[in-house]
Design a protein around this motif. Structure first.
Motif, mmCIF file in Angstrom:
data_model
loop_
_atom_site.group_PDB
_atom_site.id
_atom_site.type_symbol
_atom_site.label_atom_id
_atom_site.label_comp_id
_atom_site.label_asym_id
_atom_site.label_seq_id
_atom_site.Cartn_x
_atom_site.Cartn_y
_atom_site.Cartn_z
ATOM 1 N N GLY A 15 0.823 -1.212 0.000
ATOM 2 C CA GLY A 15 0.000 0.000 0.000
ATOM 3 C C GLY A 15 0.852 1.255 0.000
ATOM 4 N N ILE A 18 -0.262 7.296 2.308
ATOM 5 C CA ILE A 18 0.496 7.921 3.404
ATOM 6 C C ILE A 18 0.823 6.909 4.499
ATOM 7 C CG2 ILE A 18 -1.493 8.718 4.793
ATOM 8 C CD1 ILE A 18 1.518 10.920 4.116
ATOM 9 N N ALA A 19 -0.066 5.923 4.728
ATOM 10 C CA ALA A 19 0.189 4.938 5.785
ATOM 11 C C ALA A 19 1.434 4.137 5.440
ATOM 12 C CB ALA A 19 -1.028 4.030 5.964
ATOM 13 N N GLU A 37 3.106 -0.742 -4.374
ATOM 14 C CA GLU A 37 1.847 -0.083 -4.752
ATOM 15 C C GLU A 37 1.358 -0.669 -6.083
ATOM 16 O OE1 GLU A 37 -0.475 2.058 -3.567
ATOM 17 O OE2 GLU A 37 -1.408 1.754 -5.525
ATOM 18 N N ARG A 38 0.065 -0.951 -6.137
ATOM 19 C CA ARG A 38 -0.504 -1.571 -7.337
ATOM 20 C C ARG A 38 -0.689 -0.571 -8.481
ATOM 21 N NH1 ARG A 38 -5.574 -4.571 -5.502
ATOM 22 N NH2 ARG A 38 -6.123 -2.463 -4.915
ATOM 23 N N THR A 47 -5.031 9.067 -0.218
ATOM 24 C CA THR A 47 -4.020 10.070 0.164
ATOM 25 C C THR A 47 -3.979 11.254 -0.796
ATOM 26 O OG1 THR A 47 -2.726 8.395 1.289
ATOM 27 C CG2 THR A 47 -1.519 10.362 0.545
ATOM 28 N N ALA A 51 -8.685 16.518 2.148
ATOM 29 C CA ALA A 51 -8.943 17.955 2.291
ATOM 30 C C ALA A 51 -7.704 18.677 2.807
ATOM 31 C CB ALA A 51 -10.117 18.179 3.235
ATOM 32 N N THR A 53 -6.154 19.043 5.740
ATOM 33 C CA THR A 53 -6.216 19.913 6.912
ATOM 34 C C THR A 53 -5.755 19.189 8.170
ATOM 35 O OG1 THR A 53 -8.510 19.288 7.331
ATOM 36 C CG2 THR A 53 -8.155 21.288 6.062
ATOM 37 N N GLN A 337 -7.116 4.493 8.825
ATOM 38 C CA GLN A 337 -6.751 5.887 9.118
ATOM 39 C C GLN A 337 -7.898 6.864 8.861
ATOM 40 O OE1 GLN A 337 -4.597 3.650 8.816
ATOM 41 N NE2 GLN A 337 -2.508 4.258 9.163
ATOM 42 N N GLY A 338 -9.048 6.343 8.470
ATOM 43 C CA GLY A 338 -10.280 7.128 8.390
ATOM 44 C C GLY A 338 -10.088 8.511 7.790
ATOM 45 N N GLY A 341 -5.768 10.404 8.562
ATOM 46 C CA GLY A 341 -4.512 9.709 8.263
ATOM 47 C C GLY A 341 -3.363 10.615 7.886
ATOM 48 N N ILE A 342 -3.657 11.837 7.431
ATOM 49 C CA ILE A 342 -2.556 12.747 7.076
ATOM 50 C C ILE A 342 -2.048 13.430 8.352
ATOM 51 C CG2 ILE A 342 -1.845 14.669 5.595
ATOM 52 C CD1 ILE A 342 -3.027 12.359 3.935
ATOM 53 N N GLN A 343 -2.964 13.968 9.125
ATOM 54 C CA GLN A 343 -2.543 14.755 10.295
ATOM 55 C C GLN A 343 -1.953 13.885 11.401
ATOM 56 O OE1 GLN A 343 -6.489 16.584 11.045
ATOM 57 N NE2 GLN A 343 -6.395 15.724 13.102
HETATM 58 C C1 LIG Z 1 -12.272 13.607 0.868
HETATM 59 C C2 LIG Z 1 -11.297 13.277 1.960
HETATM 60 C C3 LIG Z 1 -10.873 14.257 2.826
HETATM 61 C C4 LIG Z 1 -9.928 13.967 3.811
HETATM 62 N N1 LIG Z 1 -9.427 14.970 4.563
HETATM 63 C C5 LIG Z 1 -8.443 14.728 5.461
HETATM 64 C C6 LIG Z 1 -7.864 15.785 6.209
HETATM 65 O O1 LIG Z 1 -8.220 16.948 6.024
HETATM 66 N N2 LIG Z 1 -6.881 15.483 7.099
HETATM 67 C C7 LIG Z 1 -6.457 14.184 7.307
HETATM 68 O O2 LIG Z 1 -5.581 13.966 8.140
HETATM 69 N N3 LIG Z 1 -7.004 13.168 6.611
HETATM 70 C C8 LIG Z 1 -7.969 13.401 5.689
HETATM 71 N N4 LIG Z 1 -8.507 12.392 4.973
HETATM 72 C C9 LIG Z 1 -8.106 11.028 5.303
HETATM 73 C C10 LIG Z 1 -6.771 10.642 4.712
HETATM 74 O O3 LIG Z 1 -6.701 11.056 3.361
HETATM 75 C C11 LIG Z 1 -6.625 9.115 4.845
HETATM 76 O O4 LIG Z 1 -6.714 8.738 6.213
HETATM 77 C C12 LIG Z 1 -5.288 8.596 4.323
HETATM 78 O O5 LIG Z 1 -4.988 9.128 3.055
HETATM 79 C C13 LIG Z 1 -5.318 7.076 4.238
HETATM 80 O O6 LIG Z 1 -4.088 6.656 3.729
HETATM 81 P P1 LIG Z 1 -3.818 5.145 3.411
HETATM 82 O O7 LIG Z 1 -2.396 5.042 3.039
HETATM 83 O O8 LIG Z 1 -4.343 4.302 4.529
HETATM 84 O O9 LIG Z 1 -4.783 4.803 2.159
HETATM 85 P P2 LIG Z 1 -4.542 5.058 0.596
HETATM 86 O O10 LIG Z 1 -4.017 6.401 0.342
HETATM 87 O O11 LIG Z 1 -5.812 4.685 -0.093
HETATM 88 O O12 LIG Z 1 -3.408 4.024 0.234
HETATM 89 C C14 LIG Z 1 -3.624 2.635 0.192
HETATM 90 C C15 LIG Z 1 -2.912 2.131 -1.049
HETATM 91 O O13 LIG Z 1 -2.871 0.707 -1.028
HETATM 92 C C16 LIG Z 1 -2.861 0.286 -2.368
HETATM 93 N N5 LIG Z 1 -3.220 -1.119 -2.405
HETATM 94 C C17 LIG Z 1 -4.346 -1.702 -1.970
HETATM 95 N N6 LIG Z 1 -4.304 -3.025 -2.166
HETATM 96 C C18 LIG Z 1 -3.112 -3.290 -2.749
HETATM 97 C C19 LIG Z 1 -2.488 -4.488 -3.210
HETATM 98 N N7 LIG Z 1 -3.077 -5.678 -3.109
HETATM 99 N N8 LIG Z 1 -1.258 -4.405 -3.764
HETATM 100 C C20 LIG Z 1 -0.635 -3.197 -3.880
HETATM 101 N N9 LIG Z 1 -1.180 -2.034 -3.456
HETATM 102 C C21 LIG Z 1 -2.412 -2.083 -2.908
HETATM 103 C C22 LIG Z 1 -3.895 1.181 -3.021
HETATM 104 O O14 LIG Z 1 -3.749 1.216 -4.419
HETATM 105 C C23 LIG Z 1 -3.626 2.514 -2.334
HETATM 106 O O15 LIG Z 1 -2.782 3.345 -3.105
HETATM 107 C C24 LIG Z 1 -9.442 12.640 3.968
HETATM 108 C C25 LIG Z 1 -9.891 11.640 3.110
HETATM 109 C C26 LIG Z 1 -10.799 11.957 2.102
HETATM 110 C C27 LIG Z 1 -11.248 10.872 1.152
#
Ligand SMILES: Cc1cc2nc3c(=O)[nH]c(=O)nc-3n(C[C@H](O)[C@H](O)[C@H](O)COP(=O)(O)OP(=O)(O)OC[C@H]3O[C@@H](n4cnc5c(N)ncnc54)[C@H](O)[C@@H]3O)c2cc1C
Length: 381
Positions: A15, A18-19, A37-38, A47, A51, A53, A337-338, A341-343
């Motif tokens: 994945g 940001i996580a 990353e896929r 990510t 928004a 923030t 990270q709901g 996840g950024i902050q």
């Molecule tokens: C509209 C919106 C507004 C937001 N606003 C804020 C904010 O203001 N402040 C804040 O802190 N957070 C905010 N968030 C939340 C924040 O964006 C997320 O918590 C964070 O981006 C989650 O990151 P992640 O890495 O868990 O997920 P992702 O960014 O979705 O990354 C997961 C990755 O895993 C990859 N993946 C999945 N399965 C596989 C596989 N089998 N093989 C290879 N790769 C795979 C996917 O392609 C993806 O790229 C917001 C989210 C949204 C949608």
């Protein structure tokens, strides 16, 4: 010590959001990591759609603590991480109508109780900061103001992590699909579209797909719920300087808007359940954003400049899941990270890395100021 075989890593992280990037950065300080990353590009899903923030209001104690523990890094990242400031103060106001005063007061008391700088302000005071709000008591009666809410440069943060992983000698692959995951002889064996890989530990940072990755590895899913959120951008009113406007939303969670580079970013603050997918905005989400913002302001949204949607993925208790799975050897959760996840990324990544390295994790949790049991996967077992 025997030399690792080709395709062997201390940790493989699935994945590239940001996580995955943040925990890879922390672990690559002492370990050989592969981040997979896929998609064609990192940060393509949630990510890249946030928004952007940093807000403490309305978050629970654990998320506030993780956010605050991240602020040092965001304000002052490690040397060479980035040349640009990652935070820019914008402030945030959460409003309520006259019937919602009690909820607003509770949100204010909670924020104060968590040590967040916040104050109650009247509709008239809000209108001095954002002159376009409606000040009828049945629309906006009062608000809570968080002056230290910030805009986050998500791209700067994300690219700093990726650059750092590579500079520390670890590896990143995009366009890599996992075809098979098997466990034998103390290793995870991954067959991807390009390589045969192995590692004693697999870190699941797959965002909305975290339960699918768990199933592929034979681990019991957590029961994550991806929820779609819609975003639009529209022009600021003609000849109005919005650069000093704070972000504004309401206590019932029906809209928010944020000034950004001369235009406004808006959302209906929707949480529509969705399967894991490349989320797209739909007509209802866009129309609801326009309607709810217009109902609370004198802004007229005649044209949508751009729109997108993203999945905010929550565990059943809306807290992140960080740690080894008790039932599946070498399987580590780093997902859920709901909407935070950024902050929370810097502190959550440090905590995740400490747990993955089985190092003094309780000390890290103490330093971050959280109850570790609230984020360990064991709480669902
Ligand atoms: C509209 C919106 C507004 C937001 N606003 C804020 C904010 O203001 N402040 C804040 O802190 N957070 C905010 N968030 C939340 C924040 O964006 C997320 O918590 C964070 O981006 C989650 O990151 P992640 O890495 O868990 O997920 P992702 O960014 O979705 O990354 C997961 C990755 O895993 C990859 N993946 C999945 N399965 C596989 C596989 N089998 N093989 C290879 N790769 C795979 C996917 O392609 C993806 O790229 C917001 C989210 C949204 C949608």
């Amino acid at each position: 010590m025997s030399k690792p075989t080709a395709g062997e890593y201390d940790f493989i992280i699935i994945g590239g959001g940001i996580a995955g990037a943040s925990i890879a950065f922390e672990l690559s300080l002492s370990k050989n990591i592969l981040l997979i990353e896929r998609e064609d590009a990192f940060a393509y899903h949630t990510t890249g759609r946030s928004a952007a923030t940093y807000i403490e209001l309305l978050h629970n104690r654990t998320i506030v603590a993780l956010s605050r523990a991240s602020k040092g890094f965001l304000n002052n990242p490690p040397s060479g991480f980035t040349d640009i400031p990652l935070l820019k103060r914008c402030g945030c106001i959460i409003t309520a109508n006259i019937t919602e005063q009690h909820s607003l007061e509770s949100a204010f008391q909670q924020a104060i109780g968590y040590g967040t700088e916040a104050k109650m302000i009247s509709a008239q005071e809000i209108s001095k900061r954002i002159p376009f709000i409606r000040t009828e008591p049945e629309v906006i009666f009062a608000g809570v103001y968080e002056p230290q809410a910030q805009h986050i440069d998500v791209d700067g943060l994300f690219q700093g992590y990726i650059k750092g992983i590579r500079a520390r000698g670890s590896h990143t692959h995009t366009r890599t699909s996992i075809l098979e995951i098997k466990r034998s002889d103390g290793y995870w064996h991954l067959q991807t579209s390009k390589h045969s890989l192995r590692s004693p530990v697999l870190i699941n940072a797959a965002g909305a797909w975290a339960d699918s990755v768990a199933e592929a590895a034979g681990a019991t899913p957590i029961g994550y719920e991806p929820k779609k959120r819609t975003m639009i951008t529209f022009d600021a009113p003609a000849n109005v300087d919005i650069s000093a406007w704070p972000m504004m939303g309401n206590i019932s969670g029906s809209f928010y808007f944020i000034p950004e580079a001369g235009q406004l970013i808006g959302s209906p603050a929707d949480e529509t359940p969705s399967p894991p997918c490349d989320a797209q905005p739909d007509e209802l989400g866009v129309a609801t954003a326009v309607y709810n913002i217009e109902q609370h302001t004198h802004l007229q949204i005649s044209k949508i400049n751009s729109k997108w949607a993203g999945l905010r993925t929550f565990a059943p208790d809306r807290l992140p899941v960080v740690g080894f799975d008790a039932g599946t050897e070498g399987f580590f959760w780093f997902a859920g990270q709901g909407g935070f996840g950024i902050q929370t990324a810097p502190a959550l990544a440090k905590l995740g890395a400490a747990l993955a390295l089985e190092r003094k994790e309780t000390e890290v949790a103490k330093a971050v100021g959280i109850d570790l049991t609230l984020v360990l996967p064991d709480r669902f077992r």
